[in-house]
Design a protein around this motif. Structure first.
Motif, PDB file in Angstrom:
ATOM      1  N   TYR A 283      13.859 -13.424  -4.429  1.00 33.62           N
ATOM      2  CA  TYR A 283      13.101 -12.280  -3.926  1.00 33.62           C
ATOM      3  C   TYR A 283      13.145 -12.203  -2.408  1.00 33.62           C
ATOM      4  CZ  TYR A 283      10.898 -10.838  -8.282  1.00 33.62           C
ATOM      5  OH  TYR A 283      10.674 -10.337  -9.527  1.00 33.62           O
ATOM      6  N   VAL A 284      13.244 -10.978  -1.894  1.00 33.04           N
ATOM      7  CA  VAL A 284      13.039 -10.686  -0.471  1.00 33.04           C
ATOM      8  C   VAL A 284      11.826  -9.770  -0.392  1.00 33.04           C
ATOM      9  CG1 VAL A 284      13.947  -9.505   1.541  1.00 33.04           C
ATOM     10  CG2 VAL A 284      15.451 -10.968   0.180  1.00 33.04           C
ATOM     11  N   ILE A 285      10.859 -10.145   0.405  1.00 30.75           N
ATOM     12  CA  ILE A 285       9.622  -9.365   0.511  1.00 30.75           C
ATOM     13  C   ILE A 285       9.639  -8.573   1.816  1.00 30.75           C
ATOM     14  CG2 ILE A 285       7.106  -9.454   0.482  1.00 30.75           C
ATOM     15  CD1 ILE A 285       8.487 -10.473  -2.079  1.00 30.75           C
ATOM     16  N   ASP A 286       9.741  -7.262   1.701  1.00 27.96           N
ATOM     17  CA  ASP A 286       9.593  -6.389   2.862  1.00 27.96           C
ATOM     18  C   ASP A 286       9.065  -5.044   2.362  1.00 27.96           C
ATOM     19  OD1 ASP A 286      11.756  -4.946   1.812  1.00 27.96           O
ATOM     20  OD2 ASP A 286      13.218  -5.897   3.121  1.00 27.96           O
ATOM     21  N   ASP A 287       9.078  -4.032   3.223  1.00 29.44           N
ATOM     22  CA  ASP A 287       8.486  -2.753   2.846  1.00 29.44           C
ATOM     23  C   ASP A 287       9.525  -1.677   2.556  1.00 29.44           C
ATOM     24  OD1 ASP A 287       9.444  -2.446   5.379  1.00 29.44           O
ATOM     25  OD2 ASP A 287       7.557  -1.741   6.269  1.00 29.44           O
ATOM     26  N   THR A 288      10.774  -2.089   2.244  1.00 29.38           N
ATOM     27  CA  THR A 288      11.821  -1.114   1.978  1.00 29.38           C
ATOM     28  C   THR A 288      11.878  -0.761   0.493  1.00 29.38           C
ATOM     29  OG1 THR A 288      13.554  -2.755   1.569  1.00 29.38           O
ATOM     30  CG2 THR A 288      13.168  -2.096   3.866  1.00 29.38           C
ATOM     31  N   MET A 289      12.376   0.448   0.221  1.00 27.75           N
ATOM     32  CA  MET A 289      12.510   0.878  -1.158  1.00 27.75           C
ATOM     33  C   MET A 289      13.577   0.052  -1.888  1.00 27.75           C
ATOM     34  SD  MET A 289      11.278   2.760  -3.479  1.00 27.75           S
ATOM     35  CE  MET A 289      10.238   3.834  -2.480  1.00 27.75           C
ATOM     36  N   ARG A 290      14.590  -0.421  -1.162  1.00 32.00           N
ATOM     37  CA  ARG A 290      15.641  -1.243  -1.768  1.00 32.00           C
ATOM     38  C   ARG A 290      15.050  -2.467  -2.454  1.00 32.00           C
ATOM     39  NH1 ARG A 290      21.235  -3.884   0.531  1.00 32.00           N
ATOM     40  NH2 ARG A 290      21.061  -5.866  -0.558  1.00 32.00           N
ATOM     41  N   THR A 291      14.224  -3.206  -1.741  1.00 34.49           N
ATOM     42  CA  THR A 291      13.643  -4.408  -2.329  1.00 34.49           C
ATOM     43  C   THR A 291      12.541  -4.067  -3.323  1.00 34.49           C
ATOM     44  OG1 THR A 291      12.085  -4.639  -0.503  1.00 34.49           O
ATOM     45  CG2 THR A 291      14.178  -5.790  -0.307  1.00 34.49           C
ATOM     46  N   ALA A 292      11.894  -2.928  -3.151  1.00 34.32           N
ATOM     47  CA  ALA A 292      10.832  -2.541  -4.087  1.00 34.32           C
ATOM     48  C   ALA A 292      11.375  -2.383  -5.500  1.00 34.32           C
ATOM     49  CB  ALA A 292      10.174  -1.244  -3.631  1.00 34.32           C
ATOM     50  N   VAL A 293      12.548  -1.761  -5.631  1.00 36.69           N
ATOM     51  CA  VAL A 293      13.145  -1.554  -6.954  1.00 36.69           C
ATOM     52  C   VAL A 293      13.411  -2.897  -7.626  1.00 36.69           C
ATOM     53  CG1 VAL A 293      15.175  -0.681  -8.168  1.00 36.69           C
ATOM     54  CG2 VAL A 293      14.136   0.673  -6.338  1.00 36.69           C
ATOM     55  N   VAL A 294      13.957  -3.845  -6.870  1.00 37.08           N
ATOM     56  CA  VAL A 294      14.267  -5.169  -7.425  1.00 37.08           C
ATOM     57  C   VAL A 294      12.984  -5.944  -7.721  1.00 37.08           C
ATOM     58  CG1 VAL A 294      15.371  -7.378  -6.939  1.00 37.08           C
ATOM     59  CG2 VAL A 294      16.501  -5.238  -6.273  1.00 37.08           C
TER      60      VAL A 294
ATOM     61  N   SER B 196       0.797  -1.221   0.000  1.00 35.30           N
ATOM     62  CA  SER B 196       0.000   0.000   0.000  1.00 35.30           C
ATOM     63  C   SER B 196       0.835   1.279   0.000  1.00 35.30           C
ATOM     64  CB  SER B 196      -0.936   0.008   1.214  1.00 35.30           C
ATOM     65  OG  SER B 196      -0.181  -0.096   2.421  1.00 35.30           O
ATOM     66  N   ASP B 197       2.133   1.182   0.286  1.00 43.00           N
ATOM     67  CA  ASP B 197       2.990   2.359   0.335  1.00 43.00           C
ATOM     68  C   ASP B 197       2.977   3.071  -1.017  1.00 43.00           C
ATOM     69  OD1 ASP B 197       5.419   3.998   0.028  1.00 43.00           O
ATOM     70  OD2 ASP B 197       6.023   3.151   1.949  1.00 43.00           O
ATOM     71  N   PRO B 198       2.596   4.343  -1.073  1.00 41.02           N
ATOM     72  CA  PRO B 198       2.497   5.060  -2.354  1.00 41.02           C
ATOM     73  C   PRO B 198       3.813   5.106  -3.124  1.00 41.02           C
ATOM     74  CG  PRO B 198       1.429   6.299  -0.594  1.00 41.02           C
ATOM     75  CD  PRO B 198       2.164   5.180   0.069  1.00 41.02           C
ATOM     76  N   LYS B 199       4.939   5.252  -2.435  1.00 43.74           N
ATOM     77  CA  LYS B 199       6.227   5.307  -3.122  1.00 43.74           C
ATOM     78  C   LYS B 199       6.565   3.969  -3.775  1.00 43.74           C
ATOM     79  CE  LYS B 199       8.271   8.959  -0.261  1.00 43.74           C
ATOM     80  NZ  LYS B 199       9.394   9.303   0.653  1.00 43.74           N
ATOM     81  N   VAL B 200       6.315   2.882  -3.051  1.00 41.87           N
ATOM     82  CA  VAL B 200       6.576   1.555  -3.599  1.00 41.87           C
ATOM     83  C   VAL B 200       5.654   1.275  -4.783  1.00 41.87           C
ATOM     84  CG1 VAL B 200       6.538  -0.923  -3.132  1.00 41.87           C
ATOM     85  CG2 VAL B 200       7.458   0.673  -1.414  1.00 41.87           C
ATOM     86  N   ARG B 201       4.392   1.619  -4.643  1.00 39.36           N
ATOM     87  CA  ARG B 201       3.433   1.400  -5.723  1.00 39.36           C
ATOM     88  C   ARG B 201       3.843   2.200  -6.968  1.00 39.36           C
ATOM     89  NH1 ARG B 201      -1.328  -1.037  -4.309  1.00 39.36           N
ATOM     90  NH2 ARG B 201      -2.407  -0.084  -6.062  1.00 39.36           N
ATOM     91  N   SER B 202       4.380   3.380  -6.762  1.00 36.53           N
ATOM     92  CA  SER B 202       4.814   4.209  -7.891  1.00 36.53           C
ATOM     93  C   SER B 202       5.962   3.544  -8.643  1.00 36.53           C
ATOM     94  CB  SER B 202       5.238   5.585  -7.389  1.00 36.53           C
ATOM     95  OG  SER B 202       5.723   6.379  -8.440  1.00 36.53           O
ATOM     96  N   VAL B 203       6.875   2.915  -7.917  1.00 36.10           N
ATOM     97  CA  VAL B 203       7.995   2.218  -8.560  1.00 36.10           C
ATOM     98  C   VAL B 203       7.467   1.112  -9.472  1.00 36.10           C
ATOM     99  CG1 VAL B 203       9.984   0.722  -8.149  1.00 36.10           C
ATOM    100  CG2 VAL B 203       9.652   2.767  -6.748  1.00 36.10           C
ATOM    101  N   PHE B 204       6.510   0.350  -8.987  1.00 41.99           N
ATOM    102  CA  PHE B 204       5.926  -0.739  -9.777  1.00 41.99           C
ATOM    103  C   PHE B 204       5.180  -0.209 -10.999  1.00 41.99           C
ATOM    104  CE2 PHE B 204       6.920  -3.318  -6.199  1.00 41.99           C
ATOM    105  CZ  PHE B 204       6.773  -4.643  -6.560  1.00 41.99           C
ATOM    106  N   LEU B 205       4.361   0.793 -10.798  1.00 42.79           N
ATOM    107  CA  LEU B 205       3.426   1.234 -11.835  1.00 42.79           C
ATOM    108  C   LEU B 205       4.062   2.157 -12.867  1.00 42.79           C
ATOM    109  CD1 LEU B 205       0.286   1.799  -9.581  1.00 42.79           C
ATOM    110  CD2 LEU B 205       0.826  -0.178 -11.026  1.00 42.79           C
TER     111      LEU B 205
END
Length: 382
Positions: free
Chosen positions: A194-205, A53-62
């Motif tokens: 894959y590592v699943i957490d709420d950090t921006m580091r893993t979001a990019v990957v 749900s984190d807007p920054k993480v969602r933005s990276v994906f979308l």
């Protein structure tokens, strides 16, 4: 007073005149094929499944320029949520997916070229998404029923650039063994890294990579001369004329695997500056590749660049002065599969073949980028 040298010693000091031998034949890509894992997901579907749900993480994906990726998602916990897999489960997943996708890619490649599996004399397999002993090459020789005397090598852990590192080794073997079949396989089960957490580091990957495999068959056959310009298109696969590499040592830590004590597994790190670093060094390695053939970038009709991500593709395109049309297959593969690591450029090559536009005499450049930070290139000619 001078003394005449004993003719016996004079003969030893003078280098012998080499006897003429057969000229080395550039290997040709006889065939290519790809395979993916079972199910694809849109970026939105992945966000929903992992309840991100984190807007920054969602933005990276979308905003990744990726529409779908093939992935093998984790099993669900008793509450129905996707759970985190331990390292042992990820290694098992890598083995299962890699053997399945790799075998399918090789079988399809051989079927496309009319080569019998028993004709394979050399198998080179590259992967970065898991570690096995014995390597995937041994397991695939057994599962595919290849001859036990098949020579093999495994290239493990080199990352997204490794497809061209492995192709260079395979091309060298094919050149040294004219008439014999060499197969190179890139197989990446990115779902197992894959590592699943709420950090921006893993979001990019986690927003970027997908599962996939690609195989090519090479043959250096001196009985098959290069086709004349204007001959029927597709009469031969392209010859591999040369390779050029560049290691950006100042960015050696920009892409790497780290062990996470908190997660109990390996975690991949991708520096946000990677696209700009790679783009800034693209010109020199490509120009070094072309110089021995007396070519300029404007002489290249086909560019097959690793689908490393939107920013990476744009940086390379701008620095090399390429058009969006030049990298259409690179961006198309990113859109439909995500970053497939070492095999991405072969997915683009397969699309170029289907397009049917490469004519005899035309040149192409293959380019991959990955940890090191490394840029690998190859020059081919149809």
């Amino acid at each position: 007073m001078t003394t005449a040298m004993n003719p016996r010693y004079a003969e030893l000091l003078e280098p012998p005149i080499p006897s003429p031998g057969p000229a080395l034949t550039a290997p040709r890509i006889a065939g290519v094929a790809t395979a993916v894992s079972g199910t694809s997901y849109t970026q939105q579907e992945i966000l929903d499944l992992f309840e991100i749900s984190d807007p920054k993480v969602r933005s990276v994906f979308l905003n990744s320029a990726i529409e779908r990726r093939f992935l093998s998602l984790p099993p669900r916990d008793p509450h129905g949520a996707l759970r985190s897999e331990v390292q042992g489960e990820l290694l098992d997943k890598h083995k299962r997916l890699a053997l399945d996708m790799g075998a399918r890619a090789i079988r399809k490649c051989l079927a496309n070229t009319g080569i019998d599996p028993h004709d394979i004399d050399y198998l080179c397999v590259t992967t970065t998404t898991g570690f096995l002993t014995p390597g995937l090459s041994a397991l695939l020789i057994r599962s595919l029923g290849l001859r036990p005397q098949t020579s093999r090598v495994d290239v493990v852990g080199m990352g997204c650039n490794a497809g061209l590192n492995a192709l260079q080794a395979t091309a060298g073997w094919a050149t040294a063994h004219p008439g014999h079949v060499a197969v190179m396989l890139c197989v990446e089960a990115c779902s197992a890294a894959y590592v699943i957490d709420d950090t921006m580091r893993t979001a990019v990957v986690n927003s970027l990579f997908g599962d996939g495999a690609a195989a090519v068959a090479l043959v250096a056959d001196p009985s098959q001369p290069p086709p004349p310009v204007g001959a029927h298109r597709g009469f031969h696969g392209p010859r591999i004329l040369g390779f050029s590499s560049h290691l950006i040592t100042d960015a050696i830590d920009a892409m790497r695997y780290d062990w996470s004590d908190a997660q109990g597994k390996f975690s991949f790190y991708l520096d946000p500056q990677v696209p700009y670093v790679v783009g800034a060094h693209a010109e020199q390695v490509v120009d070094r590749l072309l110089a021995p053939a007396g070519l300029r970038r404007s002489d290249i009709g086909h560019w097959l660049v690793h689908s490393g991500g939107k920013k990476v593709i744009d940086a390379v395109r701008i620095n090399l002065g390429l058009t969006r049309h030049d990298v259409r297959h690179t961006t198309g593969v990113l859109r439909d599969y995500g970053n497939l690591s070492s095999g991405s450029f072969l997915f683009s090559y397969e699309r170029l073949l289907r397009e049917g536009v490469a004519a005899p005499g035309e040149y192409g450049v293959l380019m991959t980028m990955g940890p090191g930070s490394t840029i690998e290139t190859a020059l081919v000619q149809w």
